[in-house]
Design a protein around this motif. Structure first.
Motif, PDB file in Angstrom:
ATOM      1  N   GLY A  43       0.816  -1.209   0.000  1.00  0.00           N
ATOM      2  CA  GLY A  43       0.000   0.000   0.000  1.00  0.00           C
ATOM      3  C   GLY A  43       0.846   1.254   0.000  1.00  0.00           C
ATOM      4  N   ILE A  44       0.180   2.388  -0.063  1.00  0.00           N
ATOM      5  CA  ILE A  44       0.914   3.651   0.041  1.00  0.00           C
ATOM      6  C   ILE A  44       0.248   4.546   1.082  1.00  0.00           C
ATOM      7  N   PHE A  45       1.061   5.406   1.653  1.00  0.00           N
ATOM      8  CA  PHE A  45       0.646   6.217   2.787  1.00  0.00           C
ATOM      9  C   PHE A  45       0.778   7.703   2.422  1.00  0.00           C
ATOM     10  N   VAL A  46      -0.359   8.396   2.469  1.00  0.00           N
ATOM     11  CA  VAL A  46      -0.369   9.835   2.177  1.00  0.00           C
ATOM     12  C   VAL A  46      -0.882  10.577   3.406  1.00  0.00           C
ATOM     13  N   ALA A  47      -0.118  11.575   3.867  1.00  0.00           N
ATOM     14  CA  ALA A  47      -0.548  12.382   5.014  1.00  0.00           C
ATOM     15  C   ALA A  47      -0.991  13.757   4.516  1.00  0.00           C
ATOM     16  N   SER A  73      -8.428   0.549  -3.122  1.00  0.00           N
ATOM     17  CA  SER A  73      -8.848   0.179  -1.777  1.00  0.00           C
ATOM     18  C   SER A  73      -8.253   1.217  -0.829  1.00  0.00           C
ATOM     19  N   VAL A  74      -9.126   1.989  -0.182  1.00  0.00           N
ATOM     20  CA  VAL A  74      -8.662   3.158   0.571  1.00  0.00           C
ATOM     21  C   VAL A  74      -8.968   3.009   2.053  1.00  0.00           C
ATOM     22  N   HIS A  75      -8.020   3.436   2.878  1.00  0.00           N
ATOM     23  CA  HIS A  75      -8.267   3.497   4.319  1.00  0.00           C
ATOM     24  C   HIS A  75      -8.066   4.945   4.754  1.00  0.00           C
ATOM     25  N   VAL A 126      -4.493   2.158   0.086  1.00  0.00           N
ATOM     26  CA  VAL A 126      -3.990   3.522   0.090  1.00  0.00           C
ATOM     27  C   VAL A 126      -4.458   4.115   1.419  1.00  0.00           C
ATOM     28  N   VAL A 127      -3.518   4.479   2.270  1.00  0.00           N
ATOM     29  CA  VAL A 127      -3.870   5.043   3.575  1.00  0.00           C
ATOM     30  C   VAL A 127      -3.754   6.565   3.498  1.00  0.00           C
TER      31      VAL A 127
END
Ligand SMILES: Nc1ncnc2c1ncn2[C@@H]1O[C@H](COP(=O)(O)OP(=O)(O)O)[C@@H](O)[C@H]1O
Ligand SMILES: Cc1cn([C@H]2C[C@H](O)[C@@H](COP(=O)(O)OP(=O)(O)O)O2)c(=O)[nH]c1=O
Length: 250
Positions: A43-47, A73-75, A126-127
């Motif tokens: 997954g990938i992490f976006v802040a 798929s998003v968290h 995708v977080v």
């Protein structure tokens, strides 16, 4: 390994972030290898960051919806987290301050990373986090703590794939905050101008630590346009080509 995704997939670990090598005693090598396998993530992490009232929650929600519609798929998550500890931090912010609040926020962040962000990344999501470590470099400074001390408490925190900083005219933000029925202690302690200034400093500080980040000038942009700009930044990084997950919607 994907560029900028060293360590645990979309997350870069502390040793890498600091540019140093972590000496691993021989006896622990096996365990370290097992750890690496366990945190093999796709997954990938976006802040998403920015002053109170700039539009973080609005655009984080819209970005999550847009990506989900595209088939990802998003968290979507937030800090303080939606755990008991996160709720406690929110409730305690009026009476907890300075070092105590900084440590409580860092503890919540550690639990958030281990209990929610990393598992979601491991599941290939995708977080999107509405606030993360840069918030501490701003809010805890408003509370009187030096940058170096805040950083020490948060040195464990993995680096996101990308951190997006929303910026807006301080007067526009101030007008929005006036519409809020209740302002938190830190919202009252700061001001949009001061928060923007501290965010600029946080951006420079984290840039020196190889954080991948971008500022988005939201002036005159409707929420949909802000999300378009966010997607543009993400695509600029060729994210979709680099990340097989994002090319094969679930
Ligand atoms: N791009 C935008 N243009 C106009 N109003 C906005 C925009 N983004 C957010 N808002 C409004 O500004 C207020 C604060 O937004 P919010 O997302 O709660 O900010 P934050 O999470 O940064 O505190 C809300 O009333 C929201 O509807
Ligand atoms: C994420 C974060 C939150 N906080 C505290 C102060 C904030 O006033 C409080 C709540 O965060 P905030 O984002 O203002 O919450 P809301 O979603 O309700 O708008 O948490 C910190 O002090 N440092 C941090 O890094």
């Amino acid at each position: 390994m994907r560029e900028g995704l060293s360590g645990c997939g979309g997350l870069a670990r502390g040793a890498d972030r600091r540019g140093g090598r972590r000496a691993v005693p021989a006896g622990r090598r096996q365990a370290a290898a097992a750890d690496r396998a366990a945190c093999e993530v796709t997954g990938i992490f976006v802040a998403i960051e920015g002053p109170n009232g700039v539009g973080k929650s609005t655009s984080a929600r819209l970005l999550a919806t847009r990506l989900a519609v595209q088939g990802h798929s998003v968290h979507l998550t937030t800090e303080p987290s939606r755990t008991h500890l996160g709720a406690l931090v929110r409730q305690s912010e009026a009476e907890l301050s300075g070092r105590a609040l900084a440590l409580a926020v860092a503890a919540d962040r550690a639990a958030h990373v281990a209990g929610e962000i990393e598992p979601a990344l491991a599941a290939g999501k995708v977080v999107i986090s509405d606030r993360y470590l840069p918030s501490s470099l701003v809010l805890q400074r408003l509370d009187g703590l030096p940058l170096a001390e805040i950083w020490r408490y948060n040195a464990f925190a993995p680096r996101p794939f990308l951190t997006l900083y929303l910026e807006e005219d301080p007067a526009v933000i101030a007008t929005r905050l006036k519409e809020r029925q209740v302002l938190s202690r830190l919202e009252r302690a700061g001001s949009p101008r001061r928060e923007l200034e501290l965010y600029r400093k946080a951006y420079a500080f984290l840039g020196r630590r190889r954080w991948r980040q971008a500022r988005i000038d939201c002036r005159g942009l409707a929420p949909d346009d802000v999300v378009k700009a966010m997607l543009g930044r993400i695509e600029l990084l060729n994210l979709w080509e680099r990340n097989p997950l994002s090319c094969s919607p679930s």
